[in-house]
Design a protein around this motif. Structure first.
Motif, PDB file in Angstrom:
ATOM      1  N   ALA A 202       0.823  -1.210   0.000  1.00 58.32           N
ATOM      2  CA  ALA A 202       0.000   0.000   0.000  1.00 58.32           C
ATOM      3  C   ALA A 202       0.856   1.259   0.000  1.00 58.32           C
ATOM      4  O   ALA A 202       0.458   2.292  -0.539  1.00 58.32           O
ATOM      5  CB  ALA A 202      -0.925  -0.003   1.207  1.00 58.32           C
ATOM      6  N   LEU A 205       1.715   2.163  -3.424  1.00 56.64           N
ATOM      7  CA  LEU A 205       0.564   2.655  -4.169  1.00 56.64           C
ATOM      8  C   LEU A 205       0.119   4.041  -3.726  1.00 56.64           C
ATOM      9  O   LEU A 205      -0.709   4.673  -4.379  1.00 56.64           O
ATOM     10  CB  LEU A 205      -0.607   1.689  -4.026  1.00 56.64           C
ATOM     11  CG  LEU A 205      -0.728   0.597  -5.094  1.00 56.64           C
ATOM     12  CD1 LEU A 205       0.542  -0.230  -5.198  1.00 56.64           C
ATOM     13  CD2 LEU A 205      -1.915  -0.305  -4.792  1.00 56.64           C
ATOM     14  N   ARG A 206       0.664   4.522  -2.625  1.00 56.60           N
ATOM     15  CA  ARG A 206       0.255   5.825  -2.099  1.00 56.60           C
ATOM     16  C   ARG A 206       0.504   6.915  -3.141  1.00 56.60           C
ATOM     17  O   ARG A 206       1.573   6.999  -3.743  1.00 56.60           O
ATOM     18  CB  ARG A 206       1.027   6.135  -0.822  1.00 56.60           C
ATOM     19  CG  ARG A 206       0.470   7.313  -0.026  1.00 56.60           C
ATOM     20  CD  ARG A 206       1.301   7.506   1.226  1.00 56.60           C
ATOM     21  NE  ARG A 206       0.722   8.532   2.080  1.00 56.60           N
ATOM     22  CZ  ARG A 206      -0.156   8.309   3.049  1.00 56.60           C
ATOM     23  NH1 ARG A 206      -0.541   7.068   3.290  1.00 56.60           N
ATOM     24  NH2 ARG A 206      -0.650   9.290   3.773  1.00 56.60           N
ATOM     25  N   SER A 230      -7.151  -1.990  -2.740  1.00 58.37           N
ATOM     26  CA  SER A 230      -6.247  -0.841  -2.759  1.00 58.37           C
ATOM     27  C   SER A 230      -6.963   0.495  -2.867  1.00 58.37           C
ATOM     28  O   SER A 230      -6.416   1.528  -2.500  1.00 58.37           O
ATOM     29  CB  SER A 230      -5.257  -0.978  -3.923  1.00 58.37           C
ATOM     30  OG  SER A 230      -5.948  -0.896  -5.165  1.00 58.37           O
ATOM     31  N   GLY A 231      -8.178   0.478  -3.430  1.00 53.23           N
ATOM     32  CA  GLY A 231      -8.905   1.735  -3.611  1.00 53.23           C
ATOM     33  C   GLY A 231      -8.406   2.569  -4.767  1.00 53.23           C
ATOM     34  O   GLY A 231      -8.750   3.745  -4.874  1.00 53.23           O
ATOM     35  N   VAL A 232      -7.581   1.989  -5.648  1.00 50.70           N
ATOM     36  CA  VAL A 232      -7.096   2.718  -6.824  1.00 50.70           C
ATOM     37  C   VAL A 232      -7.457   1.942  -8.085  1.00 50.70           C
ATOM     38  O   VAL A 232      -7.816   0.765  -8.022  1.00 50.70           O
ATOM     39  CB  VAL A 232      -5.568   2.942  -6.780  1.00 50.70           C
ATOM     40  CG1 VAL A 232      -5.165   3.712  -5.549  1.00 50.70           C
ATOM     41  CG2 VAL A 232      -4.824   1.609  -6.840  1.00 50.70           C
ATOM     42  N   GLY A 265     -11.276   2.831  -7.715  1.00 52.33           N
ATOM     43  CA  GLY A 265     -11.704   3.480  -6.493  1.00 52.33           C
ATOM     44  C   GLY A 265     -13.213   3.579  -6.494  1.00 52.33           C
ATOM     45  O   GLY A 265     -13.815   3.895  -7.527  1.00 52.33           O
ATOM     46  N   GLN A 318      -7.461   2.368   5.084  1.00 52.69           N
ATOM     47  CA  GLN A 318      -7.698   2.470   3.634  1.00 52.69           C
ATOM     48  C   GLN A 318      -6.508   1.932   2.857  1.00 52.69           C
ATOM     49  O   GLN A 318      -5.359   2.200   3.172  1.00 52.69           O
ATOM     50  CB  GLN A 318      -7.955   3.915   3.247  1.00 52.69           C
ATOM     51  CG  GLN A 318      -8.333   4.089   1.784  1.00 52.69           C
ATOM     52  CD  GLN A 318      -8.626   5.529   1.437  1.00 52.69           C
ATOM     53  OE1 GLN A 318      -8.163   6.441   2.103  1.00 52.69           O
ATOM     54  NE2 GLN A 318      -9.402   5.740   0.387  1.00 52.69           N
ATOM     55  N   GLY A 319      -6.799   1.162   1.818  1.00 47.73           N
ATOM     56  CA  GLY A 319      -5.754   0.597   0.991  1.00 47.73           C
ATOM     57  C   GLY A 319      -4.934  -0.456   1.695  1.00 47.73           C
ATOM     58  O   GLY A 319      -3.826  -0.776   1.259  1.00 47.73           O
ATOM     59  N   ARG A 321      -3.472  -0.116   4.477  1.00 43.95           N
ATOM     60  CA  ARG A 321      -2.368   0.506   5.203  1.00 43.95           C
ATOM     61  C   ARG A 321      -2.667   0.518   6.692  1.00 43.95           C
ATOM     62  O   ARG A 321      -3.807   0.688   7.119  1.00 43.95           O
ATOM     63  CB  ARG A 321      -2.130   1.946   4.728  1.00 43.95           C
ATOM     64  CG  ARG A 321      -1.557   2.057   3.342  1.00 43.95           C
ATOM     65  CD  ARG A 321      -1.130   3.488   3.049  1.00 43.95           C
ATOM     66  NE  ARG A 321      -2.254   4.394   3.048  1.00 43.95           N
ATOM     67  CZ  ARG A 321      -2.967   4.683   1.959  1.00 43.95           C
ATOM     68  NH1 ARG A 321      -2.683   4.122   0.805  1.00 43.95           N
ATOM     69  NH2 ARG A 321      -3.978   5.531   2.033  1.00 43.95           N
ATOM     70  N   CYS A 408     -11.041  -0.462   0.599  1.00 47.85           N
ATOM     71  CA  CYS A 408     -10.808   0.495  -0.478  1.00 47.85           C
ATOM     72  C   CYS A 408     -11.335   1.891  -0.132  1.00 47.85           C
ATOM     73  O   CYS A 408     -11.082   2.841  -0.866  1.00 47.85           O
ATOM     74  CB  CYS A 408     -11.412  -0.001  -1.789  1.00 47.85           C
ATOM     75  SG  CYS A 408     -13.174  -0.286  -1.747  1.00 47.85           S
TER      76      CYS A 408
END
Length: 468
Positions: A202, A205-206, A230-232, A265, A318-319, A321, A408
């Protein structure tokens, strides 16, 4: 930042990624550009109408002579916000930017004409001013798009997004202007049973807007599951999709590669902004209003055993993390469970007297308003769980692989699962299943109005019989 200089094909980045990620975030800069564009468009549109009216009437126009421009502006902005005039694709693509802007202006002009006709006020403003104002606005706003897109391309490169390519054993591909890392060199694997690995992933991916994992076919399913939480925007490469012309895939013509879209997302830019503003407003107001309750509770905790007021615990956010959640301490200091390996139960010997009251009334959750202000949590969302949380004799993610997908979005102080009664200890696997289903339903059907309804519905379940 000179993004193109950082995005060099084949560049090897340092094995240790910083807490801020591989790349600086572009989202705040994009929001600033959108706000600037909206303000500039408003000024230029009104200036165009004022200039045309001045030439037509021979003097500086008064309010009545500027009526057409004043009425057109809010209609234009409303349409522009919905047709993508202020969107990613229009930041660096002049044709898209000018086309969507022109569409918004023309539709606004047509709507204004019809509305004025039906309410019988069309004689209140000059048709020549309307025609001249619209024509000059199209020319001037198109010129600003031509200049701004080229200026932004000089700053950010041809794409206004951060794109990360993860080489994970797939055939060699070339994606221009992308950050690249080698999964093996950086120790990244799609291991779903290791939250620490997911937290490391994560961090890479930030601040990324899109992620492409280039992996062999046998690893696609595992990487896809990792990306779903991951939310992306996440893709895994696949050579066959181009051959068969599959739908629901991404064809990157500049890279001559196709990939399967496996995650996005759940919220668009406008929804993320609305949710964040809602969170900041509610949490700030709640902290101010509830400060006497927090101070009283802190005093009682301190008086009972002299230990710390707050309990901090690492949880999954989130993600996937990690973050530190704040709670009012309800257990004895020497028996506090940092990893959440043991769920609280009725007559739990670890809970203090004031702690029992705080847990039954959910007052121990109030410090999480600080987490909301910090951006680690939201007012409404899936509840964050401790690493050692178990349903029956299994860790949460061992019960259902979809568990990671709930991350996510930012975790919430309350959520759909909580108002449906899924609270307290998870003695059986079914206790988690119901919560997970509610969380996934919330993610699939989010709206700001649903958040507001859930927030008010929470008042009915603040005190509940499963709070131990």
């Amino acid at each position: 930042m000179n993004a193109p200089a950082l995005r060099i094909e084949g560049e090897r980045l340092l094995p240790r990624v910083s807490a801020g990620g591989l790349a600086p975030s572009l989202e705040r800069k994009r929001l600033q550009v959108y706000a600037t564009q909206m303000a500039l468009d408003s000024i230029l549109l009104l200036s165009c109408f004022a200039g045309v009216a001045t030439l037509y009437f021979g003097h500086l126009p008064d309010a009545a002579e500027m009526l057409a421009g004043n009425l057109l502006l809010p209609i234009f902005l409303t349409i522009a916000l919905h047709n993508g005039t202020y969107s990613l694709v229009t930041l660096t693509d002049w044709k898209q930017a000018a086309g969507r802007m022109a569409s918004a202006v023309l539709i606004a002009a047509v709507l204004l004409t019809f509305i004025a006709y039906f309410v019988k006020v069309s004689d209140s403003f000059s048709r020549m001013v309307l025609l001249g104002g619209v024509t000059s606005s199209l020319l001037v706003l198109s010129a600003t798009r031509f200049v701004s897109t080229r200026w932004l391309r000089s700053l950010w490169g041809p794409s206004p997004m951060n794109l990360l390519v993860i080489d994970a054993g797939g055939p060699p591909i070339r994606v221009p202007h992308a950050y690249r890392i080698d999964a093996h060199e950086h120790g990244l694997e799609p291991v779903l049973d290791d939250p620490h690995m997911l937290d490391r992933f994560a961090r890479y991916l930030r601040n990324m807007d899109q992620v492409v994992v280039n992996c062999p076919p046998e690893h696609r399913a595992a990487w896809a599951m990792v990306l779903k939480g991951s939310g992306v925007h996440g893709e895994v490469t696949s050579g066959i999709v181009r051959e068969i012309g599959a739908l629901g895939v991404v064809h990157r013509e500049d890279a001559d590669v196709s990939s399967i879209l496996v995650s996005t997302g759940p919220l668009g830019l406008r929804d993320r902004v609305a949710k964040r503003l809602f969170d900041m407003f509610v949490s700030g107001l709640a902290l101010l209003a509830l400060s006497p309750v927090l101070l009283t509770a802190a005093l009682l905790i301190k008086l009972e055993d002299g230990g710390p007021v707050f309990f901090r615990q690492r949880r999954l956010g989130q993600g996937n993390r990690f973050f530190r959640i704040y709670k009012l301490r309800s257990m004895r200091v020497e028996q506090s469970d940092a990893d959440g390996n043991r769920s609280a139960s009725k007559d739990d010997d670890r809970i203090t007297r004031i702690g029992s009251f705080l847990r039954k009334t959910s007052l121990d959750e109030l410090p999480q308003l600080i987490n909301v202000l910090q951006g680690d949590m939201s007012i409404v969302g899936p509840r964050p769980h401790a690493l050692g949380s178990q349903a029956g004799n299994k860790l949460f993610w061992q019960v259902d692989r979809r568990y990671w997908q709930r991350h996510c979005l930012r975790p919430g102080i309350t959520g759909l699962a909580q108002i449906r009664g899924f609270r307290g200890a998870t003695d059986k696997e079914s206790d988690l299943t119901g919560r997970l289903q509610a969380d996934l339903e919330y993610l699939a059907g989010w709206s700001i109005w649903r958040d507001i309804r859930i927030m008010f519905a929470t008042a009915r379940v603040v005190v509940h019989d499963r709070a131990f």
